[in-house]
Design a protein around this motif. Structure first.
Motif, PDB file in Angstrom:
ATOM      1  N   LEU A 109      12.987 -13.887   5.982  1.00 17.41           N
ATOM      2  CA  LEU A 109      13.363 -14.268   4.626  1.00 17.41           C
ATOM      3  C   LEU A 109      13.278 -13.075   3.670  1.00 17.41           C
ATOM      4  N   ALA A 110      12.163 -12.379   3.696  1.00 19.37           N
ATOM      5  CA  ALA A 110      11.962 -11.264   2.762  1.00 19.37           C
ATOM      6  C   ALA A 110      12.976 -10.150   2.995  1.00 19.37           C
ATOM      7  N   GLU A 111      13.202  -9.785   4.249  1.00 17.60           N
ATOM      8  CA  GLU A 111      14.120  -8.686   4.536  1.00 17.60           C
ATOM      9  C   GLU A 111      15.569  -9.088   4.264  1.00 17.60           C
ATOM     10  N   ARG A 113      16.523 -11.210   1.963  1.00 15.76           N
ATOM     11  CA  ARG A 113      16.648 -11.168   0.505  1.00 15.76           C
ATOM     12  C   ARG A 113      16.776  -9.732   0.018  1.00 15.76           C
ATOM     13  N   ARG A 114      16.033  -8.844   0.627  1.00 18.83           N
ATOM     14  CA  ARG A 114      16.108  -7.437   0.238  1.00 18.83           C
ATOM     15  C   ARG A 114      17.516  -6.894   0.493  1.00 18.83           C
ATOM     16  N   VAL A 115      18.083  -7.230   1.643  1.00 21.41           N
ATOM     17  CA  VAL A 115      19.438  -6.768   1.970  1.00 21.41           C
ATOM     18  C   VAL A 115      20.451  -7.342   0.984  1.00 21.41           C
ATOM     19  N   LEU A 116      20.274  -8.610   0.629  1.00 23.01           N
ATOM     20  CA  LEU A 116      21.219  -9.270  -0.268  1.00 23.01           C
ATOM     21  C   LEU A 116      20.979  -8.933  -1.740  1.00 23.01           C
ATOM     22  N   GLY A 117      19.901  -8.231  -2.022  1.00 22.46           N
ATOM     23  CA  GLY A 117      19.615  -7.840  -3.394  1.00 22.46           C
ATOM     24  C   GLY A 117      18.986  -8.936  -4.222  1.00 22.46           C
ATOM     25  N   VAL A 118      18.455  -9.944  -3.570  1.00 16.47           N
ATOM     26  CA  VAL A 118      17.783 -11.034  -4.270  1.00 16.47           C
ATOM     27  C   VAL A 118      16.346 -10.610  -4.538  1.00 16.47           C
ATOM     28  N   MET A 119      15.827 -11.018  -5.694  1.00 13.80           N
ATOM     29  CA  MET A 119      14.455 -10.644  -6.047  1.00 13.80           C
ATOM     30  C   MET A 119      13.490 -11.171  -4.995  1.00 13.80           C
ATOM     31  N   VAL A 120      12.655 -10.293  -4.479  1.00 11.90           N
ATOM     32  CA  VAL A 120      11.687 -10.655  -3.439  1.00 11.90           C
ATOM     33  C   VAL A 120      10.334 -10.877  -4.110  1.00 11.90           C
ATOM     34  N   ARG A 121       9.746 -12.058  -3.851  1.00 14.94           N
ATOM     35  CA  ARG A 121       8.405 -12.339  -4.362  1.00 14.94           C
ATOM     36  C   ARG A 121       7.387 -11.561  -3.534  1.00 14.94           C
ATOM     37  N   PRO A 122       6.314 -11.072  -4.165  1.00 15.15           N
ATOM     38  CA  PRO A 122       5.288 -10.363  -3.397  1.00 15.15           C
ATOM     39  C   PRO A 122       4.619 -11.294  -2.388  1.00 15.15           C
ATOM     40  N   ASP A 123       4.353 -10.757  -1.214  1.00 20.12           N
ATOM     41  CA  ASP A 123       3.730 -11.535  -0.140  1.00 20.12           C
ATOM     42  C   ASP A 123       2.237 -11.613  -0.380  1.00 20.12           C
ATOM     43  N   PRO A 124       1.652 -12.824  -0.510  1.00 18.69           N
ATOM     44  CA  PRO A 124       0.213 -12.920  -0.761  1.00 18.69           C
ATOM     45  C   PRO A 124      -0.624 -12.463   0.424  1.00 18.69           C
ATOM     46  N   GLU A 125      -0.077 -12.469   1.634  1.00 18.59           N
ATOM     47  CA  GLU A 125      -0.829 -12.064   2.830  1.00 18.59           C
ATOM     48  C   GLU A 125      -0.864 -10.542   2.965  1.00 18.59           C
ATOM     49  N   ALA A 126       0.024  -9.835   2.299  1.00 21.48           N
ATOM     50  CA  ALA A 126       0.093  -8.371   2.466  1.00 21.48           C
ATOM     51  C   ALA A 126      -0.970  -7.672   1.669  1.00 21.48           C
TER      52      ALA A 126
END
Length: 126
Positions: A109-111, A113-126
């Protein structure tokens, strides 16, 4: 009489020696118990690290799959977004919801979204 007190001294000496050996044996047992606890803790840490290694490999695989989907969705005029989204959706459906491979879902999901240029929410587990 002398024989009786000599025997008592020998018995007291033997008793004292037994007490010393018992104390040493108890100390050795305590050390062995501590070593067993340390080994058990090390085993648990090793299992946790192996599980984390498997999860990390799955996250890496998810990034590789997103890159592969990106490459397969490129054409001479740019990214075919609909094709890319359908490939990512298919990968998400094929990924199990349980087990080590389930670690792929948030990365997909995160990657994507990054490719599509959609805002990525910060991952709480990271």
């Amino acid at each position: 009489m002398r024989d009786a007190s000599a025997q008592e001294l020998l018995l007291l000496s033997a008793l004292q020696q037994c007490r010393i050996e018992l104390a040493a044996a108890r100390g050795d047992e305590a050390e062995r118990a501590a070593t067993r606890r340390d080994l058990e803790a090390a085993r648990h840490r090793e299992e946790a690290l192996q599980l984390e290694l498997v999860r990390e490999r799955e996250r890496t695989e998810a990034v590789r799959l997103v890159l592969q989907a990106l490459l397969m969705s490129l054409w001479r005029f740019g990214l075919r977004r609909r094709l890319f989204r359908s490939r990512i959706a298919r990968l998400g459906r094929e990924t199990p919801d349980e087990g080590p491979q389930s670690a792929r879902h948030p990365v997909l999901l995160a990657e994507a979204r990054r490719v599509l240029g959609v805002m990525v929410r910060p991952d709480p587990e990271a």
